[in-house]
Design a protein around this motif. Sequence first.
Motif, PDB file in Angstrom:
ATOM      1  N   PRO A 428       0.824  -1.210   0.000  1.00 47.21           N
ATOM      2  CA  PRO A 428       0.000   0.000   0.000  1.00 47.21           C
ATOM      3  C   PRO A 428       0.857   1.259   0.000  1.00 47.21           C
ATOM      4  O   PRO A 428       1.783   1.413   0.808  1.00 47.21           O
ATOM      5  N   GLY A 429       0.562   2.146  -0.949  1.00 47.41           N
ATOM      6  CA  GLY A 429       1.255   3.423  -1.027  1.00 47.41           C
ATOM      7  C   GLY A 429       2.617   3.367  -1.681  1.00 47.41           C
ATOM      8  O   GLY A 429       3.263   4.414  -1.822  1.00 47.41           O
ATOM      9  N   GLN A 430       3.062   2.194  -2.077  1.00 43.33           N
ATOM     10  CA  GLN A 430       4.386   2.071  -2.698  1.00 43.33           C
ATOM     11  C   GLN A 430       4.249   2.358  -4.190  1.00 43.33           C
ATOM     12  O   GLN A 430       4.056   1.466  -5.006  1.00 43.33           O
ATOM     13  N   THR A 431       4.369   3.626  -4.559  1.00 49.60           N
ATOM     14  CA  THR A 431       4.115   4.069  -5.929  1.00 49.60           C
ATOM     15  C   THR A 431       5.388   4.358  -6.717  1.00 49.60           C
ATOM     16  O   THR A 431       5.323   4.904  -7.822  1.00 49.60           O
ATOM     17  N   ALA A 432       6.545   3.995  -6.192  1.00 49.84           N
ATOM     18  CA  ALA A 432       7.804   4.330  -6.861  1.00 49.84           C
ATOM     19  C   ALA A 432       7.899   3.704  -8.250  1.00 49.84           C
ATOM     20  O   ALA A 432       8.542   4.263  -9.146  1.00 49.84           O
ATOM     21  N   GLY A 433       7.254   2.550  -8.446  1.00 46.00           N
ATOM     22  CA  GLY A 433       7.345   1.880  -9.741  1.00 46.00           C
ATOM     23  C   GLY A 433       6.441   2.458 -10.806  1.00 46.00           C
ATOM     24  O   GLY A 433       6.531   2.072 -11.988  1.00 46.00           O
ATOM     25  N   LEU A 434       5.567   3.398 -10.442  1.00 46.33           N
ATOM     26  CA  LEU A 434       4.633   3.947 -11.423  1.00 46.33           C
ATOM     27  C   LEU A 434       5.323   4.867 -12.422  1.00 46.33           C
ATOM     28  O   LEU A 434       4.946   4.913 -13.591  1.00 46.33           O
ATOM     29  N   ALA A 435       6.331   5.609 -11.967  1.00 45.46           N
ATOM     30  CA  ALA A 435       7.026   6.524 -12.880  1.00 45.46           C
ATOM     31  C   ALA A 435       7.734   5.767 -14.000  1.00 45.46           C
ATOM     32  O   ALA A 435       7.575   6.103 -15.185  1.00 45.46           O
ATOM     33  N   PRO A 436       8.524   4.736 -13.689  1.00 41.42           N
ATOM     34  CA  PRO A 436       9.127   3.981 -14.799  1.00 41.42           C
ATOM     35  C   PRO A 436       8.099   3.269 -15.667  1.00 41.42           C
ATOM     36  O   PRO A 436       8.311   3.102 -16.873  1.00 41.42           O
ATOM     37  N   LEU A 437       6.977   2.863 -15.075  1.00 38.40           N
ATOM     38  CA  LEU A 437       5.908   2.243 -15.869  1.00 38.40           C
ATOM     39  C   LEU A 437       5.343   3.238 -16.870  1.00 38.40           C
ATOM     40  O   LEU A 437       5.198   2.929 -18.059  1.00 38.40           O
ATOM     41  N   ALA A 438       5.047   4.447 -16.392  1.00 37.23           N
ATOM     42  CA  ALA A 438       4.515   5.477 -17.285  1.00 37.23           C
ATOM     43  C   ALA A 438       5.520   5.841 -18.365  1.00 37.23           C
ATOM     44  O   ALA A 438       5.154   6.026 -19.539  1.00 37.23           O
ATOM     45  N   ALA A 439       6.784   5.911 -17.999  1.00 33.76           N
ATOM     46  CA  ALA A 439       7.817   6.258 -18.979  1.00 33.76           C
ATOM     47  C   ALA A 439       7.934   5.172 -20.048  1.00 33.76           C
ATOM     48  O   ALA A 439       8.093   5.462 -21.244  1.00 33.76           O
ATOM     49  N   ALA A 440       7.890   3.915 -19.620  1.00 35.69           N
ATOM     50  CA  ALA A 440       7.990   2.810 -20.574  1.00 35.69           C
ATOM     51  C   ALA A 440       6.785   2.800 -21.523  1.00 35.69           C
ATOM     52  O   ALA A 440       6.918   2.529 -22.719  1.00 35.69           O
ATOM     53  N   LEU A 441       5.613   3.108 -20.974  1.00 39.07           N
ATOM     54  CA  LEU A 441       4.416   3.151 -21.816  1.00 39.07           C
ATOM     55  C   LEU A 441       4.516   4.276 -22.845  1.00 39.07           C
ATOM     56  O   LEU A 441       4.179   4.096 -24.021  1.00 39.07           O
ATOM     57  N   LYS A 442       4.991   5.447 -22.419  1.00 43.11           N
ATOM     58  CA  LYS A 442       5.094   6.587 -23.331  1.00 43.11           C
ATOM     59  C   LYS A 442       6.086   6.324 -24.461  1.00 43.11           C
ATOM     60  O   LYS A 442       5.919   6.828 -25.574  1.00 43.11           O
ATOM     61  N   SER A 443       7.120   5.554 -24.171  1.00 39.90           N
ATOM     62  CA  SER A 443       8.144   5.303 -25.189  1.00 39.90           C
ATOM     63  C   SER A 443       7.805   4.127 -26.099  1.00 39.90           C
ATOM     64  O   SER A 443       8.557   3.828 -27.028  1.00 39.90           O
ATOM     65  N   THR A 444       6.680   3.458 -25.832  1.00 40.93           N
ATOM     66  CA  THR A 444       6.288   2.310 -26.653  1.00 40.93           C
ATOM     67  C   THR A 444       5.732   2.791 -27.990  1.00 40.93           C
ATOM     68  O   THR A 444       4.910   3.709 -28.027  1.00 40.93           O
ATOM     69  N   PRO A 445       6.166   2.211 -29.095  1.00 39.40           N
ATOM     70  CA  PRO A 445       5.608   2.602 -30.402  1.00 39.40           C
ATOM     71  C   PRO A 445       4.094   2.447 -30.437  1.00 39.40           C
ATOM     72  O   PRO A 445       3.538   1.520 -29.848  1.00 39.40           O
ATOM     73  N   ASP A 446       3.442   3.373 -31.112  1.00 39.42           N
ATOM     74  CA  ASP A 446       1.991   3.418 -31.295  1.00 39.42           C
ATOM     75  C   ASP A 446       1.247   3.898 -30.049  1.00 39.42           C
ATOM     76  O   ASP A 446       0.035   3.797 -29.971  1.00 39.42           O
ATOM     77  N   VAL A 447       1.963   4.443 -29.065  1.00 40.92           N
ATOM     78  CA  VAL A 447       1.313   5.069 -27.918  1.00 40.92           C
ATOM     79  C   VAL A 447       1.363   6.575 -28.111  1.00 40.92           C
ATOM     80  O   VAL A 447       2.437   7.152 -28.314  1.00 40.92           O
ATOM     81  N   SER A 448       0.184   7.209 -28.036  1.00 47.68           N
ATOM     82  CA  SER A 448       0.107   8.650 -28.236  1.00 47.68           C
ATOM     83  C   SER A 448       0.221   9.417 -26.919  1.00 47.68           C
ATOM     84  O   SER A 448       1.027  10.333 -26.794  1.00 47.68           O
ATOM     85  N   THR A 449      -0.595   9.032 -25.946  1.00 44.43           N
ATOM     86  CA  THR A 449      -0.669   9.784 -24.693  1.00 44.43           C
ATOM     87  C   THR A 449      -0.849   8.822 -23.525  1.00 44.43           C
ATOM     88  O   THR A 449      -1.562   7.817 -23.641  1.00 44.43           O
ATOM     89  N   VAL A 450      -0.225   9.129 -22.405  1.00 44.26           N
ATOM     90  CA  VAL A 450      -0.411   8.379 -21.164  1.00 44.26           C
ATOM     91  C   VAL A 450      -0.824   9.371 -20.087  1.00 44.26           C
ATOM     92  O   VAL A 450      -0.096  10.326 -19.803  1.00 44.26           O
ATOM     93  N   LEU A 451      -2.002   9.165 -19.511  1.00 41.77           N
ATOM     94  CA  LEU A 451      -2.482  10.070 -18.463  1.00 41.77           C
ATOM     95  C   LEU A 451      -1.831   9.720 -17.124  1.00 41.77           C
ATOM     96  O   LEU A 451      -1.371   8.590 -16.909  1.00 41.77           O
ATOM     97  N   ALA A 452      -1.810  10.680 -16.241  1.00 40.74           N
ATOM     98  CA  ALA A 452      -1.228  10.477 -14.913  1.00 40.74           C
ATOM     99  C   ALA A 452      -1.983   9.378 -14.174  1.00 40.74           C
ATOM    100  O   ALA A 452      -3.204   9.250 -14.307  1.00 40.74           O
ATOM    101  N   PRO A 453      -1.296   8.563 -13.396  1.00 42.62           N
ATOM    102  CA  PRO A 453      -1.964   7.455 -12.698  1.00 42.62           C
ATOM    103  C   PRO A 453      -2.932   7.948 -11.630  1.00 42.62           C
ATOM    104  O   PRO A 453      -2.731   9.000 -11.021  1.00 42.62           O
ATOM    105  N   ARG A 454      -3.976   7.158 -11.445  1.00 38.94           N
ATOM    106  CA  ARG A 454      -4.932   7.404 -10.363  1.00 38.94           C
ATOM    107  C   ARG A 454      -4.795   6.274  -9.353  1.00 38.94           C
ATOM    108  O   ARG A 454      -4.701   5.106  -9.731  1.00 38.94           O
ATOM    109  N   ILE A 455      -4.808   6.628  -8.091  1.00 41.86           N
ATOM    110  CA  ILE A 455      -4.567   5.664  -7.021  1.00 41.86           C
ATOM    111  C   ILE A 455      -5.892   5.349  -6.324  1.00 41.86           C
ATOM    112  O   ILE A 455      -6.693   6.248  -6.051  1.00 41.86           O
ATOM    113  N   SER A 456      -6.109   4.080  -6.021  1.00 40.26           N
ATOM    114  CA  SER A 456      -7.336   3.660  -5.342  1.00 40.26           C
ATOM    115  C   SER A 456      -7.356   4.177  -3.910  1.00 40.26           C
ATOM    116  O   SER A 456      -6.299   4.507  -3.344  1.00 40.26           O
TER     117      SER A 456
END
Length: 732
Positions: A428-456
Amino acid sequence: MLRLVRWCMAHRRQVILGWLATAIAVTAIAGAVGRQYANNFSLPGTDSQRAVNLLQSRFPAQSGDLEQVVWHVSSGTVSDASTKAAIEPLLAKIATLPHVTYVVSPYGAKGSQQVSANRQTAFATVGYDKRANLLPDDTGNGILDAIKAVHAQGLSVAAGGQVIEDAESKGIGFATGVGVLAALVILFLTFGSLVAAGMPMMTAGFGLVTGIGLIGLMTHVVSTAQFAPELAVMIGLGVGIDYALFITTRFREAYGRTGDVDRAVLEAMDTSGRAVVLAGTTVIIALLGMLTLGVSFLNGVAVAAAFAVLLTLAASLTVLPAMLSRFGERVALGRRKGKPAATETPARDPLFRRWAGLIQRHPWISATSALAVLIVFIIPVTALRLDSSDASNDPSSYSSRHAYDMLAAGFGKGFNGPLSIVAELPAPGQTAGLAPLAAALKSTPDVSTVLAPRISPDREVALLRVYPTSAPEALATTNLVNNLRKDVIPPLERRTGEHVLVGGFTAGAIDFSRVLGHKLPLFIGVVVLLSALLLLVIFRSLVIPVQAAIMNLLSIGGALGVVTALFQWGWLGSLLGVRAGPIEGFVPVMMFAIVFGLSMDYEVFLISRVHEEWVRGRDASRAVLDGLAFTGRVITAAAAIMVCVFLSFLLGDERVIKEFGLGLGGAIFLDAVVVRCLLLPAVLEILGERTWWLPESLARRLPRVRIEGSLAGLPEDPELAVAPASDATVSA
């Protein structure tokens, strides 16, 4: 069979009034309790379903369906005061509608990325508390009504998404009327009498009205797709008319010999009636075979269609003999005056007799020609791509189509089908891995936009919205989903400890098509095996079941080829009012179930008559000749009716219904014309007496079922009837 028929003839008024009362009562009850249709796309074991389950349990506010309200200004920007004055009250009203949990406006901080680069197009995201398939069909009407009330110069507003598409679906009422009218015309031309033409229509109507009412009640017990009643009408109308046509034709033949209405009714039901029972049983087996797929979306559709066939079959076995016993003479005589002589020979159609003779003189050429035609139609199937078509295929008058076009022009086609990346955090609350996840998604071919993560709220689950550059139905989007799951996400999971799933409607549609594609061979095997066993028992031949399976698969393959060429490749797209796109994953599955069953109608009707003539005379060539001469005309008429009913659905607006209409109509045409009237008689002529071969050891173990009945004038034990019959005997 005969006991039931005699009872119906003796109590014809009670039979007809009983069906009428049942149809009215069931329809009234279904109307009173309402209908609860739901497109249940639950796919256990898939990434998209796991994502849904995780959101529903840990982040319910984000687990429902997403819709988009899109607006475009022809001048100025979406931030102009006049535009905001029209849009902000609209969004405020939408936020108060039932089932709406939130609205993300581009005028707020969370929606800052929902404005196009030229600032002339913007969209708001509307979140529902449930997935679209679990919401009432009219849920989207609130948004549509609110949009219609917006009037501002130079401002265009539309809404898109699955909820909106469900609300805008118009059904197929007009198309059904066209199909019924065409069927009535063909029946009139076949019988030469309105009474005779109307009887199959009435019979099908009794069964169909009752069946649709039962389907409405069934929706409270079984999850049933919205288009299930339309498909049931399509199938039930076709088979109901066909079954009544087969029986009525045999009745007219028997009356031509005997001049006795009651005797003719009994003989027709004891021969063609039995064939109809076998044909209907195979249709129901094929339809219920879809239950073996384990896909909940198809379960309700399968049961609904089976209900329609069962009820129309029951009406053919009860209502039709009751009406024939009352109006049989008028039906039999048609335009002719006076009664026929009792010795009148039943008419072998001269055209089909000559055609059969031509085939028998050149069987190898006939068989080769038929196979060549079918192969040409089958070739496009090699390029078949299964996926869900997107809103770009909706009619141009739909709000969902306008919203799609505005989003595609302002942001890119991929904004019409966002992906939901659901990450279960290692703690719970361990969000450090979200930044590299978002970065990897943005750099993936055919990805236009990645919105900021929402936390439950419990800070254990994160949700990221990813917008592809390609359209939801594009092959590139499918490749993107596969790339994310296989190559991009697994290394991140190992590095961060997160469990990441790719979900959303677009990913779910991809999973749905893949699951059906994998299970299709098992489904085909089960249906073919059960139908083959039934034919083996009935006709006591090893050849007939194998021939039926192969030829039915050929006609289905040809029909799928036509659907691929016209809907996937876009041939004649402007004529049909469709654009090129993938074929819905469930269309081949349902087409196989329906067409395999319907093809068995013609198989059973033709082979049962050939078998009858074979048992009577033990002359294989003569049996094929007379079998086609006796049944060719009625099979052609039945096929013409079915083709008209199915092709009439091309007049509707729904792409999937058009696919079904064209596919089923094309399959019936190929099956009745190319297979039953060319390939089948040629193959039977080539095989000769070997058609009816059965190993003696197997023959002793199989139960004996006489499809011709006791009134057909055939020997009690077909295998003892070895003496060839004279022409007079065969004619009798």
